[in-house]
Design an enzyme around this catalytic site. Structure first.
Site, short mmCIF file in Angstrom:
data_model
loop_
_atom_site.label_atom_id
_atom_site.label_comp_id
_atom_site.label_asym_id
_atom_site.label_seq_id
_atom_site.Cartn_x
_atom_site.Cartn_y
_atom_site.Cartn_z
N ASP A 9 0.85 -1.19 0.00
CA ASP A 9 0.00 0.00 0.00
C ASP A 9 0.89 1.24 0.00
O ASP A 9 1.73 1.41 0.89
CB ASP A 9 -0.90 -0.03 1.25
CG ASP A 9 -1.91 1.09 1.27
OD1 ASP A 9 -2.01 1.84 0.29
OD2 ASP A 9 -2.59 1.23 2.30
N GLU A 104 -2.92 0.20 -4.12
CA GLU A 104 -2.64 -0.99 -3.30
C GLU A 104 -2.89 -2.27 -4.06
O GLU A 104 -3.77 -2.34 -4.92
CB GLU A 104 -3.40 -0.96 -1.97
CG GLU A 104 -4.88 -0.92 -2.12
CD GLU A 104 -5.61 -0.86 -0.78
OE1 GLU A 104 -5.38 -1.71 0.09
OE2 GLU A 104 -6.43 0.06 -0.64
MG MG Z 1 -2.32 4.14 0.29
#
Ligand code: MG
Length: 392
Positions: A9, A104
């Site tokens: 992420d 992500e």
């Molecule tokens: Mg992020």
């Protein structure tokens, strides 16, 4: 390694991309968002977050917290470039890549050479690679299922790495407020609290009326319970490789021809970087011009097949030929897409693209022009076609 599911992420993705564009922005509170009266923060960097500025907060409120806050305009064409570039890179690691959102991804390392590495070694390899190539930081979580990998990321933000394993996951997540559980939104967490579930661990204590919960939140409950017990899904839902890549740009102010030329140059450059980094080729180009009236002009541009490099003069020429300049001030959005795109089979030599050995002449041209932010060099073969129009 024992755990092969990783969640990657990006840290304050949009804000970090804007921060990288100007050295003066470095380490200063910065948000991406609208400047208008009703503008909200769409992404805040970590310096701004430390001051209490968050996503979805009205800009006016953020400015009250920190009047010198830097407000950067959103450039979605740039975010698409980075997103696609990182996705393309992950696809060279494993076929099993699931797109979670623009910033992500979930991956599984099953049947890859990385299975013989440790989880830490792999996570730091990915973090370093992404930072070295795109100057962006990310957080990585690892576990045996997607839910726990995502929770591991959330617990390790920013710029971290975390593992939730069979021994530690209960200690790490069972005391968290139920609203911190991935997939549980505000409404659901309020409902669950009313029914006696305040922290994630309450789910496994079973001191609640299950029928009542199911009546209120339906089948979502099954997955919440499964996730809390450690039975989350391990299946990586690989999205088919995208069939096209494109860039879309909203026009806020009136543009003249030279500004449109510059815009097409930027769009082309960003698409070319994706093509080269990911080793893709394409057959067709479509240019779409959307007007304030919501009318759309669609222009299909003649092109060769298996093209590895887009020439912006083609787009500029068609734009000039088809769109009278009396309509320039009515344009709301412009998009360019390349389709279908095909990933050229990687040979060992082509793999080197991801190791900085850019040796292809096109990639050298793109890199030089990109670093100078202008069309400084081009191939002699383009000379005849090179489109020039004096400004009026
Ligand atoms: Mg992020």
């Amino acid at each position: 390694m024992e755990y092969i599911i990783f969640h990657i992420d990006m840290d304050s993705f949009f804000a970090s991309i804007e921060e990288n564009k100007n050295i003066k922005f470095k380490n200063k509170p910065l948000v991406v968002g609208g400047r208008g009266k009703r503008g909200v923060v769409s992404s805040a960097n970590y310096v701004a977050r430390e001051l209490g500025i968050k996503s979805a907060m009205p800009i006016s409120k953020a400015l009250k917290i920190y009047p010198k806050l830097i407000i950067a305009d959103a450039h979605f064409e740039d975010y698409s470039y980075y997103s696609f570039a990182i996705y393309s890179f992950l696809k060279t690691i494993t076929k099993l890549v699931e797109i979670g959102s623009i910033d992500e991804w979930y991956i599984s390392l099953k049947n890859t050479k990385y299975e013989s590495w440790t989880e830490e070694e792999f996570a730091y390899y990915i973090k370093e690679y992404i930072y070295k190539h795109w100057k962006l930081k990310c957080t990585i979580g690892c576990s045996w299922n997607k839910f726990l990998a995502k929770m591991a990321t959330n617990l390790s933000k920013p710029n971290g790495f975390g593992i939730l394993n069979k021994n530690n996951f209960k200690d790490k997540i069972y005391n968290l407020d139920i609203s911190k559980m991935y997939s549980v939104g505000k409404t659901t967490s309020n409902t669950l609290k009313e029914l006696g579930i305040n922290v994630i661990g309450d789910i496994v204590k079973k001191q609640y009326n299950e029928n009542e919960i199911q009546k209120k939140i339906g089948s979502h409950w099954i997955s919440i319970k499964g996730n809390a017990l450690g039975f989350g899904s391990q299946k990586i839902e690989t999205s088919a490789d995208p069939k096209s890549i494109g860039r879309s740009h909203s026009i806020i102010e009136y543009y003249d021809f030279n500004e449109y030329k510059k815009l097409f140059y930027n769009i082309t450059n960003s698409l070319n970087k994706n093509l080269i980094e990911g080793n893709y080729s394409f057959n067709n180009i479509t240019l779409k011009i959307k007007y304030i009236s919501n009318d759309i002009d669609t222009i299909n541009i003649k092109n060769n097949t298996n093209q590895k490099y887009l020439n912006e003069n083609k787009i500029i020429f068609e734009f000039d030929k088809n769109i009278p300049n009396t309509k320039y001030n009515q344009i709301k959005n412009i998009s360019v897409s390349l389709w279908p795109i095909k990933r050229n089979i990687f040979t060992q030599e082509q793999m080197n693209m991801f190791n900085d050995n850019y040796n292809d002449i096109d990639s050298i041209i793109v890199n030089v022009n990109n670093s100078l932010s202008s069309k400084a060099i081009f191939k002699a073969s383009e000379l005849k076609k090179h489109y020039y129009k004096p400004s009026k």
